[in-house]
Design an enzyme around this catalytic site. Structure first.
Site, PDB file in Angstrom:
ATOM      1  N   ARG A 239     136.713 -50.446 -13.628  1.00  0.00           N
ATOM      2  CA  ARG A 239     135.985 -51.760 -13.280  1.00  0.00           C
ATOM      3  C   ARG A 239     136.050 -52.468 -14.340  1.00  0.00           C
ATOM      4  O   ARG A 239     136.130 -53.992 -14.412  1.00  0.00           O
ATOM      5  CB  ARG A 239     134.801 -51.598 -12.688  1.00  0.00           C
ATOM      6  CG  ARG A 239     135.113 -50.980 -11.008  1.00  0.00           C
ATOM      7  CD  ARG A 239     133.627 -50.420 -10.517  1.00  0.00           C
ATOM      8  NE  ARG A 239     133.758 -50.298  -8.952  1.00  0.00           N
ATOM      9  CZ  ARG A 239     132.729 -50.045  -8.215  1.00  0.00           C
ATOM     10  NH1 ARG A 239     131.542 -50.064  -8.779  1.00  0.00           N
ATOM     11  NH2 ARG A 239     133.031 -49.811  -7.072  1.00  0.00           N
TER      12      ARG A 239
ATOM     13  N   ASP B 203     121.954 -61.543  -2.103  1.00  0.00           N
ATOM     14  CA  ASP B 203     122.696 -60.260  -3.110  1.00  0.00           C
ATOM     15  C   ASP B 203     122.815 -60.962  -4.574  1.00  0.00           C
ATOM     16  O   ASP B 203     122.693 -62.039  -4.845  1.00  0.00           O
ATOM     17  CB  ASP B 203     124.134 -60.082  -2.406  1.00  0.00           C
ATOM     18  CG  ASP B 203     124.584 -58.898  -2.888  1.00  0.00           C
ATOM     19  OD1 ASP B 203     124.513 -57.866  -1.943  1.00  0.00           O
ATOM     20  OD2 ASP B 203     125.102 -58.537  -4.062  1.00  0.00           O
TER      21      ASP B 203
HETATM   22  C1  LIG Z   1     126.534 -51.149  -0.360  1.00  0.00           C
HETATM   23  S1  LIG Z   1     126.237 -52.792  -0.147  1.00  0.00           S
HETATM   24  C2  LIG Z   1     124.869 -52.628   1.163  1.00  0.00           C
HETATM   25  C3  LIG Z   1     125.068 -53.873   1.908  1.00  0.00           C
HETATM   26  C4  LIG Z   1     124.448 -53.978   3.306  1.00  0.00           C
HETATM   27  N1  LIG Z   1     122.825 -53.904   2.919  1.00  0.00           N
HETATM   28  C5  LIG Z   1     124.760 -52.530   4.145  1.00  0.00           C
HETATM   29  O1  LIG Z   1     123.846 -51.792   4.368  1.00  0.00           O
HETATM   30  O2  LIG Z   1     125.735 -52.725   4.623  1.00  0.00           O
HETATM   31  C6  LIG Z   1     125.055 -52.746  -1.660  1.00  0.00           C
HETATM   32  C7  LIG Z   1     124.821 -54.281  -2.266  1.00  0.00           C
HETATM   33  O3  LIG Z   1     123.715 -54.321  -2.945  1.00  0.00           O
HETATM   34  C8  LIG Z   1     123.858 -55.310  -3.941  1.00  0.00           C
HETATM   35  N2  LIG Z   1     122.981 -55.147  -5.123  1.00  0.00           N
HETATM   36  C9  LIG Z   1     123.123 -54.109  -5.979  1.00  0.00           C
HETATM   37  N3  LIG Z   1     122.181 -54.232  -7.041  1.00  0.00           N
HETATM   38  C10 LIG Z   1     121.670 -55.286  -6.747  1.00  0.00           C
HETATM   39  C11 LIG Z   1     120.410 -55.905  -7.155  1.00  0.00           C
HETATM   40  N4  LIG Z   1     119.792 -55.589  -8.464  1.00  0.00           N
HETATM   41  N5  LIG Z   1     119.978 -57.135  -6.735  1.00  0.00           N
HETATM   42  C12 LIG Z   1     120.545 -57.403  -5.442  1.00  0.00           C
HETATM   43  N6  LIG Z   1     121.666 -56.808  -4.839  1.00  0.00           N
HETATM   44  C13 LIG Z   1     122.052 -55.927  -5.480  1.00  0.00           C
HETATM   45  C14 LIG Z   1     125.527 -55.208  -4.309  1.00  0.00           C
HETATM   46  O4  LIG Z   1     126.150 -56.054  -4.810  1.00  0.00           O
HETATM   47  C15 LIG Z   1     125.944 -54.810  -2.936  1.00  0.00           C
HETATM   48  O5  LIG Z   1     126.789 -56.004  -2.389  1.00  0.00           O
END
Ligand SMILES: C[S@@+](CC[C@H](N)C(=O)[O-])C[C@H]1O[C@@H](n2cnc3c(N)ncnc32)[C@H](O)[C@@H]1O
Length: 276
Positions: A38, A150
């Site tokens: 990445r 996000d």
């Molecule tokens: C696997 S996705 C989950 C999406 C959705 N909530 C679901 O359950 O399908 C995880 C998301 O968390 C976000 N994320 C990770 N760390 C974060 C943070 N500190 N603040 C906000 N978003 C965050 C990532 O960018 C990613 O889009």
């Protein structure tokens, strides 16, 4: 270029700590190959040769926009519409029953604010908005708002475009697809209809920070805290609970390990908590 093949253990630790400070995500020690891949893409993008040089510029904030691009590169954005359908059944059923009954009894306003926290590319907030649109007959005159946030800008851009490929839509029935989406001219993607999309708004927000603005009646926080650890989970969860109205609900992913770090809420089921 041989130095670019993989992060050394020392470099891995340096980035691991940096990611943790910025996002609360704790990158497991076994993920060295994944993290190397990445970050290598960011080096290519910036025409840099060494991980150390890149880290120096990143940590000093010397390249405008690079911190955001780095976070976009290291987050896992996997999601799809109506992921974990039981949560949406609860939302459109018992949750709205309670709200509508409260409004009819005059004990609450006819307004509903929902937060899809860490919403990735928007499938979760649009699934909530579709659930609300399907309950329109009992929500006449209500003010409805779904806020998707996000940390990842590129995911939010997809959310704002409201346009999705088949992979995101696999759990959407043919009936729902026809009712709430419009096929794009190429026929390989579908756009959420404007009457549903207009319920949703998207903002960049880091779960490590308090959420500004009015409180919410319900917050979905799913499949993100699994990447956090016992230091960052309680920080994020405290901000989330602080953003709930009394009587509001928190919906968590069942594998997120939120339970041991939640304070100030009552457990209602494996995925559901209520703020007293
Ligand atoms: C696997 S996705 C989950 C999406 C959705 N909530 C679901 O359950 O399908 C995880 C998301 O968390 C976000 N994320 C990770 N760390 C974060 C943070 N500190 N603040 C906000 N978003 C965050 C990532 O960018 C990613 O889009």
């Amino acid at each position: 270029m041989s130095g670019l093949i993989s992060l050394t253990p020392q470099q891995f630790t340096m980035f691991q700590k940096f990611i943790y400070r910025q996002t609360g995500i704790w990158t497991q020690d076994g993920k060295i190959a994944l993290l190397s891949n990445r970050i290598r893409r960011r080096l290519r993008e910036r025409s840099l040769q060494s991980f150390d040089d890149y880290y120096g510029l990143l940590a000093a904030g010397s390249i405008p926009g690079e911190l955001e691009a780095f976070i976009d590169a290291i987050t896992t954005n996997e999601t799809h519409f109506f992921r974990m359908p039981a949560h949406f059944d609860w939302f459109a059923g018992p949750f709205l029953d309670e709200l509508v009954a409260g409004a009819s009894a005059g004990s609450r306003e006819r307004s509903l604010r929902v937060w899809s926290a860490a919403c990735s590319s928007g499938e979760e907030p649009y699934s909530l908005a579709i659930s609300l649109a399907e309950q329109a007959s009992r929500l006449g005159g209500w003010s409805l708002e779904v806020v998707g946030t996000d940390i990842c800008e590129s995911a939010l851009a997809t959310g704002r475009s409201a346009t999705y490929r088949k992979r995101s839509l696999e759990s959407v029935s043919a009936e729902r697809l026809a009712k709430h989406f419009i096929a794009t001219p190429g026929g390989d993607s579908w756009t959420v209809r404007p009457e549903v999309a207009r319920l949703c708004q998207f903002h960049r927000h880091n779960l490590l920070d308090p959420m500004p603005g009015p409180k919410f009646d319900c917050i979905f926080i799913r499949n993100v805290l699994i990447y956090f650890d016992s230091g960052s989970k309680p920080v994020a969860l405290k901000h989330l609970v602080d953003s709930l109205h009394g009587g509001g609900y928190l919906v968590v992913g069942t594998t997120d390990g939120a339970h041991d770090h939640l304070e100030g809420v009552e457990r209602r089921s494996t995925f559901l908590y209520r703020k007293p």
